[in-house]
Design a protein around this motif. Structure first.
Motif, PDB file in Angstrom:
ATOM      1  N   THR A  72       0.250  -1.457  -0.271  1.00  0.00           N
ATOM      2  CA  THR A  72       0.186  -0.120  -0.370  1.00  0.00           C
ATOM      3  C   THR A  72       0.358   1.587   0.107  1.00  0.00           C
ATOM      4  N   LEU A  75       1.568   1.752  -3.320  1.00  0.00           N
ATOM      5  CA  LEU A  75       0.265   2.229  -3.994  1.00  0.00           C
ATOM      6  C   LEU A  75       0.121   3.767  -3.925  1.00  0.00           C
ATOM      7  N   LEU A 124      -0.425   4.172   3.205  1.00  0.00           N
ATOM      8  CA  LEU A 124      -0.769   5.567   2.336  1.00  0.00           C
ATOM      9  C   LEU A 124      -0.483   6.406   2.117  1.00  0.00           C
TER      10      LEU A 124
END
Length: 192
Positions: A72, A75, A124
């Motif tokens: 993540t 990402l 994130l």
């Protein structure tokens, strides 16, 4: 694997130097990415804390929780590189220090999917910060490889510390470290 063998492998891994033999992989990007997570106490506390919490959780969480963070995080970095805004990134990072500190401090037991999802949310924000801070003229791929490797090393350090403390039958030490991490996070949140 014995603790001595794990420590020796970790030390050799940290001393290894990469071979920059492939085109498009510039050392400046890799080195910048490799050093970035080590440049902030917030990143170090969260990434090592994730390894410690994975030890506390045990089972498949030993690989699932760190892997959820790394995947993540990539990402999040990609979103930043595409100029996709993420609100309150610094607050999210500081908050993640509080959360991981509390999880370790209280020895929180969550189902594997919930643990991975919570860690992914933290990642994130960390990944977005990494992507936002890509140095000018640096190779994106080299930079990403560097921060992924250093993140994995910090997770491994946390796993090693957690394992060592558990083998010494001192889980209270981990909980105290978690509480101190949460307090450091609260100081960071108040400064955000």
């Amino acid at each position: 694997m014995t603790l001595t063998r794990f420590a020796a492998i970790a030390a050799l891994t940290l001393m290894a130097t990469p071979a920059f033999a492939h085109t498009g992989f510039h050392a400046s990007g890799f080195v910048a990415g490799l050093s970035h997570p080590f440049n902030g106490l917030d990143h170090v506390l969260v990434m090592a804390g994730i390894g410690i919490w994975a030890i506390q959780l045990g089972g498949r969480n030993l690989w699932l929780v760190p892997l959820a963070f790394v995947a993540t995080m990539v990402l999040g970095a990609g979103l930043a590189l595409m100029n996709f805004p993420l609100p309150e990134v610094e607050l999210g990072i500081a908050g993640s220090v509080v959360v991981i500190g509390m999880l370790v401090g209280f020895g929180a037991r969550l189902p594997a999917g919930t643990a991975a999802a919570l860690i992914a949310l933290m990642a994130l924000f960390h990944g977005h910060a990494h992507g936002t801070e890509l140095p000018a003229m640096a190779s994106v791929w080299g930079y990403a490889a560097g921060f992924v490797l250093s993140t994995a090393m910090l997770h491994a350090i946390g796993l090693g510390l957690g394992l060592a403390v558990f083998r010494l039958a001192r889980p209270a030490v981990l909980r105290a470290a978690g509480v101190l991490t949460a307090l450091a996070g609260l100081a960071m949140v108040s400064g955000s």
